[in-house]
Design an enzyme around this catalytic site. Structure first.
Site, PDB file in Angstrom:
ATOM      1  N   ARG A 143      34.213  46.912  39.796  1.00  0.00           N
ATOM      2  CA  ARG A 143      33.955  45.915  38.760  1.00  0.00           C
ATOM      3  C   ARG A 143      34.976  45.998  37.631  1.00  0.00           C
ATOM      4  NH1 ARG A 143      28.955  43.284  38.522  1.00  0.00           N
ATOM      5  NH2 ARG A 143      28.067  43.219  40.586  1.00  0.00           N
ATOM      6  N   ARG A 181      33.041  41.257  32.373  1.00  0.00           N
ATOM      7  CA  ARG A 181      32.690  40.925  30.985  1.00  0.00           C
ATOM      8  C   ARG A 181      33.116  41.932  29.940  1.00  0.00           C
ATOM      9  NH1 ARG A 181      26.699  39.725  32.709  1.00  0.00           N
ATOM     10  NH2 ARG A 181      27.412  41.429  34.010  1.00  0.00           N
ATOM     11  N   ARG A 213      35.199  32.806  31.044  1.00  0.00           N
ATOM     12  CA  ARG A 213      33.802  32.535  31.389  1.00  0.00           C
ATOM     13  C   ARG A 213      33.133  31.552  30.448  1.00  0.00           C
ATOM     14  NH1 ARG A 213      30.135  32.257  33.239  1.00  0.00           N
ATOM     15  NH2 ARG A 213      28.683  33.986  33.469  1.00  0.00           N
ATOM     16  N   ASP A 232      32.452  37.749  45.031  1.00  0.00           N
ATOM     17  CA  ASP A 232      31.156  38.429  44.948  1.00  0.00           C
ATOM     18  C   ASP A 232      30.633  38.653  46.351  1.00  0.00           C
ATOM     19  OD1 ASP A 232      29.000  39.073  42.672  1.00  0.00           O
ATOM     20  OD2 ASP A 232      27.982  38.520  44.527  1.00  0.00           O
ATOM     21  N   TYR A 263      19.058  41.192  48.991  1.00  0.00           N
ATOM     22  CA  TYR A 263      19.071  40.037  48.066  1.00  0.00           C
ATOM     23  C   TYR A 263      18.477  38.801  48.745  1.00  0.00           C
ATOM     24  CZ  TYR A 263      21.964  42.392  44.566  1.00  0.00           C
ATOM     25  OH  TYR A 263      22.428  43.243  43.602  1.00  0.00           O
TER      26      TYR A 263
HETATM   27  O1  CP3 Z   1      36.294  43.489  39.668  1.00  0.00           O
HETATM   28  C1  CP3 Z   1      35.579  43.495  40.685  1.00  0.00           C
HETATM   29  O2  CP3 Z   1      34.908  44.482  41.030  1.00  0.00           O
HETATM   30  C2  CP3 Z   1      35.645  42.316  41.628  1.00  0.00           C
HETATM   31  C3  CP3 Z   1      34.592  41.399  41.548  1.00  0.00           C
HETATM   32  C4  CP3 Z   1      33.169  41.708  42.013  1.00  0.00           C
HETATM   33  C5  CP3 Z   1      32.064  40.984  41.503  1.00  0.00           C
HETATM   34  N1  CP3 Z   1      30.970  41.345  42.204  1.00  0.00           N
HETATM   35  C6  CP3 Z   1      32.129  39.958  40.444  1.00  0.00           C
HETATM   36  C7  CP3 Z   1      30.919  39.737  39.629  1.00  0.00           C
HETATM   37  C8  CP3 Z   1      32.681  42.570  43.005  1.00  0.00           C
HETATM   38  C9  CP3 Z   1      33.421  43.607  43.832  1.00  0.00           C
HETATM   39  C10 CP3 Z   1      31.282  42.330  43.105  1.00  0.00           C
HETATM   40  C11 CP3 Z   1      30.417  43.002  44.079  1.00  0.00           C
HETATM   41  C12 CP3 Z   1      28.966  42.892  43.932  1.00  0.00           C
HETATM   42  N2  CP3 Z   1      28.220  41.806  43.567  1.00  0.00           N
HETATM   43  C13 CP3 Z   1      28.069  43.932  44.256  1.00  0.00           C
HETATM   44  C14 CP3 Z   1      28.459  45.275  44.812  1.00  0.00           C
HETATM   45  C15 CP3 Z   1      28.983  46.164  43.746  1.00  0.00           C
HETATM   46  C16 CP3 Z   1      27.933  46.748  42.869  1.00  0.00           C
HETATM   47  O3  CP3 Z   1      28.078  46.582  41.642  1.00  0.00           O
HETATM   48  O4  CP3 Z   1      27.018  47.374  43.394  1.00  0.00           O
HETATM   49  C17 CP3 Z   1      26.770  43.458  44.021  1.00  0.00           C
HETATM   50  C18 CP3 Z   1      25.488  44.237  44.225  1.00  0.00           C
HETATM   51  C19 CP3 Z   1      26.875  42.106  43.591  1.00  0.00           C
HETATM   52  C20 CP3 Z   1      25.767  41.169  43.274  1.00  0.00           C
HETATM   53  C21 CP3 Z   1      25.830  40.712  41.881  1.00  0.00           C
HETATM   54  N3  CP3 Z   1      26.795  39.877  41.357  1.00  0.00           N
HETATM   55  C22 CP3 Z   1      24.899  41.012  40.830  1.00  0.00           C
HETATM   56  C23 CP3 Z   1      23.702  41.916  40.970  1.00  0.00           C
HETATM   57  C24 CP3 Z   1      25.353  40.336  39.701  1.00  0.00           C
HETATM   58  C25 CP3 Z   1      24.650  40.230  38.371  1.00  0.00           C
HETATM   59  C26 CP3 Z   1      24.736  41.487  37.591  1.00  0.00           C
HETATM   60  C27 CP3 Z   1      25.935  41.475  36.691  1.00  0.00           C
HETATM   61  O5  CP3 Z   1      26.724  42.417  36.745  1.00  0.00           O
HETATM   62  O6  CP3 Z   1      26.030  40.522  35.924  1.00  0.00           O
HETATM   63  C28 CP3 Z   1      26.537  39.662  40.027  1.00  0.00           C
HETATM   64  C29 CP3 Z   1      27.376  38.869  39.125  1.00  0.00           C
HETATM   65  C30 CP3 Z   1      28.815  39.250  39.026  1.00  0.00           C
HETATM   66  N4  CP3 Z   1      29.671  39.458  40.086  1.00  0.00           N
HETATM   67  C31 CP3 Z   1      29.570  39.392  37.825  1.00  0.00           C
HETATM   68  C32 CP3 Z   1      30.886  39.694  38.206  1.00  0.00           C
HETATM   69  C33 CP3 Z   1      32.078  39.901  37.315  1.00  0.00           C
HETATM   70  C34 CP3 Z   1      29.053  39.159  36.412  1.00  0.00           C
HETATM   71  C35 CP3 Z   1      28.983  37.690  36.277  1.00  0.00           C
HETATM   72  C36 CP3 Z   1      29.332  37.066  34.977  1.00  0.00           C
HETATM   73  O7  CP3 Z   1      30.511  36.930  34.634  1.00  0.00           O
HETATM   74  O8  CP3 Z   1      28.377  36.610  34.344  1.00  0.00           O
END
Ligand code: CP3
Length: 354
Positions: free
Chosen positions: A28, A32, A41, A77, A154
């Site tokens: 990640r 944000r 965003r 994602d 999910y």
């Molecule tokens: O920089 C990176 O790592 C690349 C981008 C990336 C995202 N999601 C973007 C994202 C990656 C590799 C993921 C993987 C992901 N997504 C996982 C596995 C990694 C982990 O953290 O366990 C999981 C479980 C998800 C599912 C997911 N996506 C959730 C639970 C959420 C909401 C929680 C949160 O962090 O806000 C997301 C949203 C998400 N995916 C965001 C980002 C940058 C935040 C969204 C935003 O900008 O509002």
């Protein structure tokens, strides 16, 4: 000199080859906690950024420029492939992913579409191709997918979950439906990973973030064969595979059995102990607690040093967090960790890489 040896630190470490400095990147690392990301965003939703290759590429590059990391991870994602499968997916502020039509019956599993990732997720492949033009050779691009269990949870729960009530009920109560769903997800994720490698991804990570919710016995019966199918299929891409999960202290050997050249270790397992259990045939990635990034400098430095001490310069360690960066993390602390990891030259001194 062996021509086939990769030169980038990150790829060398994935293969267990010696490096001059420990490679470091962060799960990640785009998101944000960075002002540049927050600015984008304000104008675009997460799904809009993912759908536009130029934006996805830009966000992927933000942490590479700001932090000096040794690898880039594609901005996407793990839930994106659900959209062409016919799932109604949204990300809701303060709530995370929300699935409008959760999968809980044999008919629901049947209705899930398999698809051609090169076509139906062509925007992801386009972002990868753009990034390969923009990234230097020293910063390889990681593609990724979600493992059948984590994506399936999910899908069944309809969003994030604490106890996996619906997922485990399906697993125990309707094992045939469970396995049919896992098989379908395995097929989709394998094809998605292969398409990403074909488009130019130089390593692939399988995220099984929530697999630590399972007992070893349940992991072996209900999950391992499906994760193995994904990793077996993805291995034909010829790029290193990283197999990641959290809460996996009791599952490490089983995850290794399922596959992956690199096994993720979270902070609950001391890196040296986890690595000793896996043996020299696996590289490891980890394992700083993401909350250590909030600690004052002396404590943060101590924790980073402890991990590097435990790795002891042995080839095959990729420095990372044990899980993703949190949105409130101070960027300058993240950058300081990269500098600290890179400041430590590894012994014995390496031959120059031509
Ligand atoms: O920089 C990176 O790592 C690349 C981008 C990336 C995202 N999601 C973007 C994202 C990656 C590799 C993921 C993987 C992901 N997504 C996982 C596995 C990694 C982990 O953290 O366990 C999981 C479980 C998800 C599912 C997911 N996506 C959730 C639970 C959420 C909401 C929680 C949160 O962090 O806000 C997301 C949203 C998400 N995916 C965001 C980002 C940058 C935040 C969204 C935003 O900008 O509002």
């Amino acid at each position: 000199m062996k021509i086939a040896e990769p030169q980038a630190r990150f790829l060398r470490a994935c293969r267990g080859l010696p490096v001059d400095r420990t490679p470091v990147w962060f799960m990640r690392q785009a998101g944000r906690y960075m002002a540049e990301y927050r600015a984008l965003r304000q104008r675009y939703s997460l799904l809009e950024i993912c759908a536009q290759p130029e934006l996805a590429a830009e966000v992927t590059l933000q942490p590479v420029r700001a932090l000096g990391v040794d690898a880039a991870i594609l901005f996407a994602d793990i839930l994106l492939p659900l959209v062409p499968m016919g799932i109604d997916l949204d990300f809701v502020k303060g709530q995370g992913p929300v699935i409008g039509n959760p999968v809980r019956s044999p008919a629901d599993v049947q209705a899930l579409r398999t698809f051609d990732p090169a076509e139906d997720l062509s925007h992801v492949m386009a972002a990868i191709r753009l990034l390969r033009q923009e990234l230097p050779e020293s910063v390889p691009l990681i593609g990724f997918a979600g493992a059948p269990f984590t994506v399936g949870s999910y899908l069944i729960e309809g969003g994030s979950s604490r106890h996996y009530l619906h997922a485990k009920s399906l697993m125990y109560g309707q094992p045939e439906t469970w396995h049919a769903l896992m098989e379908k997800l395995a097929r989709v994720q394998a094809a998605y990973l292969l398409a990403q490698a074909q488009a130019g991804a130089q390593a692939l990570q399988l995220f099984d973030s929530w697999v630590g919710a399972l007992s070893p016995d349940d992991y072996r019966r209900f999950v391992l064969p499906h994760s193995r199918d994904v990793l077996d299929a993805a291995s034909s891409a010829g790029v290193p595979l990283i197999h990641f999960g959290t809460g996996t202290a009791t599952l490490l050997e089983d995850m290794q059995q399922a596959g992956g050249d690199v096994i993720g270790l979270d902070w609950r397992v001391p890196l040296d102990q986890g690595w000793a259990r896996l043996g020299t045939e696996s590289a490891v990635q980890g394992n700083l607690d993401p909350l250590a990034l909030f600690a004052p400098e002396p404590e943060r430095r101590r924790q980073v040093d402890r991990i590097l001490d435990q790795a002891a310069g042995r080839p095959g360690h990729i420095f990372n967090l044990g899980h993703g960066i949190l949105p409130q993390t101070p960027v300058e602390h993240v950058r300081a960790v990269v500098e600290q990891v890179h400041a430590r030259a590894l012994e014995p001194a390496q031959e120059p890489i031509l």
